[in-house]
Scaffold this motif. Structure first.
Motif, mmCIF file in Angstrom:
data_model
loop_
_atom_site.group_PDB
_atom_site.id
_atom_site.type_symbol
_atom_site.label_atom_id
_atom_site.label_comp_id
_atom_site.label_asym_id
_atom_site.label_seq_id
_atom_site.Cartn_x
_atom_site.Cartn_y
_atom_site.Cartn_z
ATOM 1 N N ALA A 183 39.847 16.317 28.745
ATOM 2 C CA ALA A 183 40.248 17.653 28.286
ATOM 3 C C ALA A 183 40.864 17.580 26.899
ATOM 4 N N SER A 184 41.644 16.524 26.674
ATOM 5 C CA SER A 184 42.258 16.372 25.341
ATOM 6 C C SER A 184 41.189 16.095 24.285
ATOM 7 N N LEU A 185 40.232 15.299 24.723
ATOM 8 C CA LEU A 185 39.129 15.021 23.781
ATOM 9 C C LEU A 185 38.388 16.313 23.438
ATOM 10 N N ALA A 186 38.179 17.123 24.477
ATOM 11 C CA ALA A 186 37.488 18.396 24.230
ATOM 12 C C ALA A 186 38.299 19.271 23.285
ATOM 13 N N ARG A 187 39.591 19.246 23.404
ATOM 14 C CA ARG A 187 40.440 20.031 22.497
ATOM 15 C C ARG A 187 40.289 19.532 21.059
ATOM 16 N N LEU A 188 40.241 18.210 20.955
ATOM 17 C CA LEU A 188 40.066 17.645 19.603
ATOM 18 C C LEU A 188 38.714 18.070 18.996
ATOM 19 N N LEU A 189 37.695 18.012 19.835
ATOM 20 C CA LEU A 189 36.362 18.415 19.342
ATOM 21 C C LEU A 189 36.365 19.876 18.916
ATOM 22 N N ALA A 190 37.017 20.691 19.693
ATOM 23 C CA ALA A 190 37.084 22.115 19.344
ATOM 24 C C ALA A 190 37.863 22.317 18.053
ATOM 25 N N GLU A 191 38.919 21.555 17.917
ATOM 26 C CA GLU A 191 39.737 21.671 16.700
ATOM 27 C C GLU A 191 38.908 21.322 15.457
ATOM 28 N N VAL A 192 38.131 20.270 15.586
ATOM 29 C CA VAL A 192 37.305 19.854 14.440
ATOM 30 C C VAL A 192 36.242 20.908 14.134
ATOM 31 N N SER A 193 35.620 21.437 15.176
ATOM 32 C CA SER A 193 34.531 22.390 14.932
ATOM 33 C C SER A 193 35.046 23.691 14.335
ATOM 34 N N ARG A 214 33.093 17.351 10.022
ATOM 35 C CA ARG A 214 32.288 17.410 11.230
ATOM 36 C C ARG A 214 32.243 16.032 11.867
ATOM 37 N N ILE A 215 31.896 16.059 13.143
ATOM 38 C CA ILE A 215 31.773 14.794 13.863
ATOM 39 C C ILE A 215 30.314 14.366 13.761
ATOM 40 N N GLU A 216 30.119 13.260 13.091
ATOM 41 C CA GLU A 216 28.742 12.796 12.864
ATOM 42 C C GLU A 216 28.198 12.085 14.107
ATOM 43 N N ARG A 217 29.018 11.231 14.690
ATOM 44 C CA ARG A 217 28.610 10.500 15.887
ATOM 45 C C ARG A 217 29.790 10.462 16.864
ATOM 46 N N MET A 218 29.430 10.240 18.097
ATOM 47 C CA MET A 218 30.501 10.166 19.101
ATOM 48 C C MET A 218 30.056 9.212 20.210
ATOM 49 N N GLU A 219 30.989 8.409 20.632
ATOM 50 C CA GLU A 219 30.699 7.524 21.768
ATOM 51 C C GLU A 219 31.875 7.623 22.742
ATOM 52 N N VAL A 220 31.575 8.007 23.973
ATOM 53 C CA VAL A 220 32.628 8.204 24.980
ATOM 54 C C VAL A 220 32.382 7.205 26.119
ATOM 55 N N VAL A 221 33.420 6.473 26.437
ATOM 56 C CA VAL A 221 33.313 5.462 27.499
ATOM 57 C C VAL A 221 34.468 5.698 28.478
ATOM 58 N N GLY A 222 34.142 5.614 29.737
ATOM 59 C CA GLY A 222 35.199 5.765 30.728
ATOM 60 C C GLY A 222 36.234 4.647 30.610
ATOM 61 N N LEU A 278 34.997 8.232 17.418
ATOM 62 C CA LEU A 278 34.466 9.376 16.662
ATOM 63 C C LEU A 278 34.229 8.978 15.201
ATOM 64 N N TRP A 279 33.085 9.389 14.675
ATOM 65 C CA TRP A 279 32.815 9.214 13.238
ATOM 66 C C TRP A 279 32.956 10.595 12.596
ATOM 67 N N ILE A 280 34.065 10.807 11.919
ATOM 68 C CA ILE A 280 34.364 12.135 11.368
ATOM 69 C C ILE A 280 34.172 12.087 9.845
ATOM 70 N N SER A 281 33.423 13.055 9.346
ATOM 71 C CA SER A 281 33.135 13.048 7.893
ATOM 72 C C SER A 281 33.686 14.297 7.229
ATOM 73 N N GLU A 282 33.953 14.177 5.937
ATOM 74 C CA GLU A 282 34.413 15.321 5.139
ATOM 75 C C GLU A 282 33.545 15.400 3.877
ATOM 76 N N LEU A 283 33.159 16.602 3.530
ATOM 77 C CA LEU A 283 32.285 16.816 2.364
ATOM 78 C C LEU A 283 33.116 17.195 1.154
ATOM 79 N N ILE A 284 32.861 16.543 0.042
ATOM 80 C CA ILE A 284 33.545 16.848 -1.215
ATOM 81 C C ILE A 284 32.473 17.193 -2.247
ATOM 82 N N LEU A 285 32.601 18.331 -2.901
ATOM 83 C CA LEU A 285 31.624 18.711 -3.927
ATOM 84 C C LEU A 285 31.991 18.093 -5.266
ATOM 85 N N LEU A 286 31.004 17.712 -5.994
ATOM 86 C CA LEU A 286 31.230 17.087 -7.306
ATOM 87 C C LEU A 286 30.881 18.070 -8.411
#
Lengths: 503, 182
Positions: free
Chosen positions: B129-139, B146-154, B165-173
């Motif tokens: 549930a906490s992970l889902a909250r984090l995903l929602a926060e990012v979106s 954005r989250i580029e890739r995600m791997e979830v393991v029990g 999580l692989w989280i990326s940020e876009l910067i314009l030049l």
């Protein structure tokens, strides 16, 4: 063309250039047709040279000038060549002693065929053999359709070569040799002396020519070789009478000449000659000198050469049938003409090739130039907009990157949520991977194979997933609670993914 | 030296062939080469013209869409500053979550002509549930992340998961406009 003046020089060995030159003026009666610049030359028995320069001046014939002269052989010809280096060719008079005349009737009236037929006839006509004979001819009539009478003038090749040799040695091109009988006839015509039916006696040194002319197709000539270097009235009268009988046939006939005109040394003892002829000939004949006003001041010895030279000049400028094939062309001249023809042909081919190459080069260059111009014009037309377009392109690129970045950011959350909705009971996930391109890999455990196989069916019911595939499902563990390990892959179905929207 | 007609014809042919070869080698081929270069240049210029036309036609729409996204886009600074700001924003997002943060690793940045993208690999452990909250926060973030890739393991039997999580940020030049017509 008109003879303006006449110059004569008597030269004795050793030759001296232009020394003791005497000039005679021949009456302005020499009429010749069109003429190229040229030179008519007669080599006299004492090896001196009598020449006539033909110089056309514009289109008017009477504006041209014909000069008769007499120059030492070596110096004169050398200076001639230097002075008139651009002369096309020299026309020589072939002395009467060196010419054989034969009449032959050929079975054709085509000029090209005549020439060919005559070349085959030469073997029988010439005493020198075909290989050693050079010849010219004149058409003297076509008595019946398809047949042509031809008067052929034959000369020994070695004699021709000997005559041409001094000229060849000094690189003066000899274009042709006019046989003396023809030159004399042409000279009389050029001097406006020809009268139909009259017998002309042109005596010079040891030979005399008797000519009777009715028209261009009916004329007869006879060369008489006399006994000594000087002629006497009795011997000449005998030859004249022979000619009268040969040409006129019956003295009472219509073609029988009633008048004899004499030129040359014989005109000095004309009365004696007239007496001799009239004593022996059945019909009365008047004997007169040729128009003396023609030869004002010219020695009797030089009268006949002057007539022949005028004839040679006339024939050189003349284009009518009489002159067309009359000249005997020396072999060296034929070779020279052939070489020139070959050179001309080669030059033509090279010129044609170069012209084609030049045209190709020009066409290609023009095409290149036009394309270059088009490229330049296009560049110039877009130059003012390059910066603005560049800014727009940069913003488009940024915009697309931003769209890719901001679109479907809730994808991982929706995947988790969607999986939770469709996962059947008894199926547990232990690893879940979501790749950047939306590929989803699920590793998990199921209570039974049935449940493991049910998972893909459940995923297919969800609108979120596509390309669902169960990679493997295998039972593991033992005892009372066996479990099934499985791996399932699919792709998340998203809207407007990866910057699918433009702008 | 005298040549027969046949020899002369052969010599003429040889000369013509040599002439043709020389013309081809020294005139025709260079011209053809030049023509190919000009054609290539013409094609390039034509493409440029089409590109300019397309960009000019899309100019209004691009400006409008760009203005709409302006608030969410980041301006470029130095890499260190960008990364520092990005990590700071990320820590703000993670601060309220019941997630234990494991490893945080900055990955090599992707630098393009018009933008660059910083990516950070974050390992978190917590309940789903906490992970889902984090995903929602990012979106829902105002930042271009954005989250580029995600791997979830029990991670054990208590319902906790370990997520990478692989989280990326876009910067314009900022881009120089010249040459940007493509």
């Amino acid at each position: 063309m008109a003879v303006d003046s006449c110059e004569q020089t008597h030269v004795h060995e050793p030759p001296r250039a232009n020394t003791g030159a005497r000039q005679w003026r021949l009456a302005d009666r020499v009429q010749i047709g069109r003429a190229d610049d040229g030179l008519a030359v007669q080599v006299l028995p004492d090896q001196s040279v009598l020449y006539a320069r033909i110089q056309s001046a514009g289109r008017k014939a009477d504006g041209s000038r014909l000069v008769l002269g007499h120059l030492p052989e070596v110096a004169a010809l050398g200076s001639l060549r230097g002075r008139w280096a651009s002369l096309p060719a020299v026309t020589l008079v072939l002395p009467p002693q060196q010419v054989l005349t034969r009449d032959v009737t050929l079975p054709s009236d085509d000029p090209a065929e005549l020439h060919l037929m005559l070349s085959h006839e030469i073997e029988t006509l010439s005493p020198y053999g075909a290989e050693h004979t050079q010849y010219g001819y004149a058409v003297i009539g076509s008595s019946e359709p398809g047949r042509t009478a031809v008067r052929c003038f034959l000369a020994e090749a070695s004699v021709v070569a000997e005559l041409c040799e001094p000229f060849a040695r000094r690189k003066i091109p000899v274009g042709g040799l006019i046989p003396a009988p023809l030159a004399s006839l042409a000279g009389l015509r050029a001097l406006s002396q020809l009268r139909s039916g009259c017998l002309y006696v042109l005596g010079q040194d040891s030979a005399a020519e008797c000519i009777q002319w009715h028209d261009d197709e009916r004329w007869q000539g006879r060369t008489c070789l006399l006994g000594g270097p000087r002629q006497d009235a009795e011997e000449l009268a005998r030859e004249v009478l022979t000619s009268l009988s040969l040409f006129g046939g019956n003295p009472a006939g219509s073609d029988a000449p009633s008048e004899v005109r004499v030129a040359g040394p014989a005109s000095l003892w004309l009365e004696d000659l007239a007496n001799q002829i009239n004593q022996r000939y059945a019909s009365p004949v008047e004997v007169h000198p040729l128009d003396e006003t023609l030869f004002d001041g010219i020695d009797p010895d030089m009268q006949v050469p002057a007539i022949r030279l005028a004839g040679a000049a006339w024939l050189q400028g003349c284009r009518d049938s009489l002159a067309q094939h009359a000249a005997i062309v020396p072999q060296s001249c034929r070779d020279h003409a052939r070489r020139r023809a070959v050179l001309r042909q080669d030059a033509w081919w090279v010129g044609l090739s170069l012209a084609i190459a030049l045209l190709g080069w020009a066409a290609l260059s023009l095409g290149n130039w036009r394309m270059g111009r088009l490229a330049d014009a296009t560049e110039q037309s877009i130059a003012p907009y390059i910066n603005v377009a560049g800014e727009v392109a940069a913003k488009r690129e940024q915009l697309m990157a931003a769209r890719r970045q901001l679109s479907n950011r809730d994808e991982p959350l929706r995947i988790l949520s969607g999986l939770a909705d469709v996962t059947p009971g008894g199926v547990f996930y232990h690893t879940l991977r979501v790749e950047g391109d939306g590929t989803l890999t699920i590793d998990g455990l199921a209570d039974s194979l049935h449940l493991a196989f049910e998972l893909p069916e459940s995923l297919r019911k969800s609108p979120l997933f596509t390309q669902i595939q169960l990679n493997y499902a295998q039972q593991s563990g033992s005892g009372q609670q066996p479990v099934v390990e499985f791996r399932c892959t699919c792709r998340a179905r998203m809207t407007a993914r990866q910057g699918g929207q433009r702008q | 030296m005298r040549f027969s007609d046949r020899e002369r014809r052969l010599a003429r042919l040889v000369l013509l062939a040599l002439l043709a070869l020389a013309v081809t080698r020294f005139v025709w081929f260079p011209l053809l080469g030049e023509r190919r270069q000009i054609q290539a240049r013409l094609a390039e210029v034509e493409l440029q013209r089409l590109s300019v036309q397309r960009n000019l036609a899309a100019r209004e729409a691009v400006e409008r869409n760009f203005a709409a996204l302006q608030d969410q886009l980041q301006e470029a600074r130095s890499n260190e500053e960008d990364l520092s700001l990005f990590l700071r924003s990320l820590s703000r997002m993670l601060s309220g979550m019941a997630l234990r943060i494991g490893q945080v690793r900055a990955l090599p940045s992707e630098v393009q002509r018009a933008y660059k993208k910083h990516t950070v690999q974050v390992e978190v452990t917590g309940h789903l549930a906490s992970l889902a909250r984090l995903l929602a926060e990012v979106s829902l973030s105002e930042l271009p992340v954005r989250i580029e890739r995600m791997e979830v393991v029990g991670a054990g039997n208590d319902g906790r998961v370990k997520a990478t999580l692989w989280i990326s940020e876009l910067i314009l030049l900022e881009m120089p406009p010249e040459g940007g017509a493509a």
